[in-house]
Design a protein around this motif. Structure first.
Motif, short mmCIF file in Angstrom:
data_model
loop_
_atom_site.label_atom_id
_atom_site.label_comp_id
_atom_site.label_asym_id
_atom_site.label_seq_id
_atom_site.Cartn_x
_atom_site.Cartn_y
_atom_site.Cartn_z
N GLU A 153 0.83 -1.20 0.00
CA GLU A 153 0.00 0.00 0.00
C GLU A 153 0.87 1.26 0.00
O GLU A 153 0.56 2.23 -0.69
CB GLU A 153 -0.93 0.01 1.22
N ALA A 154 1.94 1.25 0.77
CA ALA A 154 2.79 2.44 0.91
C ALA A 154 3.43 2.85 -0.41
O ALA A 154 3.59 4.05 -0.68
CB ALA A 154 3.86 2.20 1.96
N VAL A 155 3.81 1.89 -1.24
CA VAL A 155 4.51 2.23 -2.48
C VAL A 155 3.60 2.96 -3.48
O VAL A 155 4.09 3.48 -4.47
CB VAL A 155 5.18 1.00 -3.14
N ARG A 156 2.34 3.03 -3.20
CA ARG A 156 1.42 3.79 -4.05
C ARG A 156 1.45 5.28 -3.75
O ARG A 156 0.85 6.08 -4.46
CB ARG A 156 -0.01 3.28 -3.86
N TYR A 157 2.13 5.67 -2.68
CA TYR A 157 2.18 7.05 -2.23
C TYR A 157 3.55 7.64 -2.54
O TYR A 157 4.52 6.91 -2.69
CB TYR A 157 1.94 7.12 -0.72
N PRO A 158 3.63 8.98 -2.58
CA PRO A 158 4.94 9.60 -2.85
C PRO A 158 5.92 9.46 -1.69
O PRO A 158 7.13 9.40 -1.91
CB PRO A 158 4.60 11.06 -3.13
N THR A 159 5.41 9.42 -0.45
CA THR A 159 6.28 9.29 0.72
C THR A 159 5.63 8.37 1.74
O THR A 159 4.42 8.16 1.74
CB THR A 159 6.53 10.65 1.40
N MET A 204 9.36 8.70 -3.24
CA MET A 204 10.17 7.50 -3.01
C MET A 204 10.15 6.64 -4.27
O MET A 204 9.21 6.67 -5.06
CB MET A 204 9.68 6.74 -1.78
N GLN A 205 11.22 5.89 -4.45
CA GLN A 205 11.37 5.05 -5.63
C GLN A 205 11.69 3.62 -5.21
O GLN A 205 12.48 3.40 -4.29
CB GLN A 205 12.54 5.56 -6.50
N LEU A 206 11.08 2.67 -5.87
CA LEU A 206 11.39 1.27 -5.61
C LEU A 206 12.76 0.92 -6.18
O LEU A 206 13.12 1.37 -7.27
CB LEU A 206 10.34 0.36 -6.26
N THR A 207 13.50 0.12 -5.45
CA THR A 207 14.74 -0.42 -5.98
C THR A 207 14.40 -1.62 -6.86
O THR A 207 13.24 -2.04 -6.96
CB THR A 207 15.66 -0.88 -4.82
N ARG A 208 15.41 -2.21 -7.46
CA ARG A 208 15.18 -3.40 -8.28
C ARG A 208 14.56 -4.51 -7.42
O ARG A 208 13.61 -5.17 -7.83
CB ARG A 208 16.49 -3.87 -8.90
N LEU A 209 15.09 -4.70 -6.20
CA LEU A 209 14.54 -5.71 -5.29
C LEU A 209 13.11 -5.34 -4.91
O LEU A 209 12.23 -6.20 -4.86
CB LEU A 209 15.41 -5.84 -4.04
N GLY A 210 12.86 -4.07 -4.62
CA GLY A 210 11.51 -3.62 -4.27
C GLY A 210 10.51 -3.92 -5.37
O GLY A 210 9.38 -4.37 -5.10
N LYS A 211 10.90 -3.70 -6.61
CA LYS A 211 10.02 -4.00 -7.74
C LYS A 211 9.73 -5.49 -7.83
O LYS A 211 8.60 -5.90 -8.12
CB LYS A 211 10.65 -3.51 -9.05
N ARG A 212 10.75 -6.31 -7.57
CA ARG A 212 10.55 -7.76 -7.60
C ARG A 212 9.60 -8.21 -6.49
O ARG A 212 8.74 -9.07 -6.70
CB ARG A 212 11.89 -8.49 -7.49
N VAL A 213 9.75 -7.63 -5.30
CA VAL A 213 8.88 -7.99 -4.17
C VAL A 213 7.44 -7.58 -4.47
O VAL A 213 6.51 -8.36 -4.25
CB VAL A 213 9.39 -7.34 -2.86
N VAL A 214 7.25 -6.37 -4.99
CA VAL A 214 5.89 -5.92 -5.33
C VAL A 214 5.28 -6.83 -6.39
O VAL A 214 4.13 -7.26 -6.26
CB VAL A 214 5.90 -4.45 -5.79
#
Length: 119
Positions: free
Chosen positions: A19-25, A65-75
């Protein structure tokens, strides 16, 4: 997903992260979700420890905020299972069952009320 989802509270942390990654911060997410920003930050740090890597680069006043490569894989891996990751707010925030409503007999203070004796 097992490193995080298999730990105590891990599924809730993962759900909040999604849910958090949908927000700017993190702060914007926490405000909308009624959570303390430091709690959300600590939960993301715990997920990063569980996944052994940074999931996102925190946002600030001038950038989101920006997802890292790992963050994108987890999402990508967790998103299809978001509905199965448990309650967003956790067990302490679940609504309590309504108390029974109806007529009740007043308690006679000269006798015990628990016994259900009528007089």
């Amino acid at each position: 997903m097992r490193p995080a989802a298999g730990t105590y509270g891990g599924q809730r942390r993962l759900r909040r992260f999604l849910e958090a990654v949908r927000y700017p911060t993190v702060t914007a997410f926490a405000r909308d979700a009624g959570l303390d920003p430091s709690t959300v930050t600590l939960q993301i740090v715990r997920l990063e420890r569980d996944f052994d890597g940074q999931l996102l680069v925190r946002g600030g006043n001038k950038h989101a905020m920006q997802l890292t490569r790992l963050g994108k894989r987890v999402v990508a891996a967790a998103q299809p299972y978001a509905d199965q990751l448990g309650d967003f707010h956790g067990p302490r925030h679940k609504p309590k069952a309504p108390s029974p409503v109806g007529p009740t007999a007043p308690c006679d203070t000269s006798r015990a009320c628990a016994g259900g004796e009528s007089g």
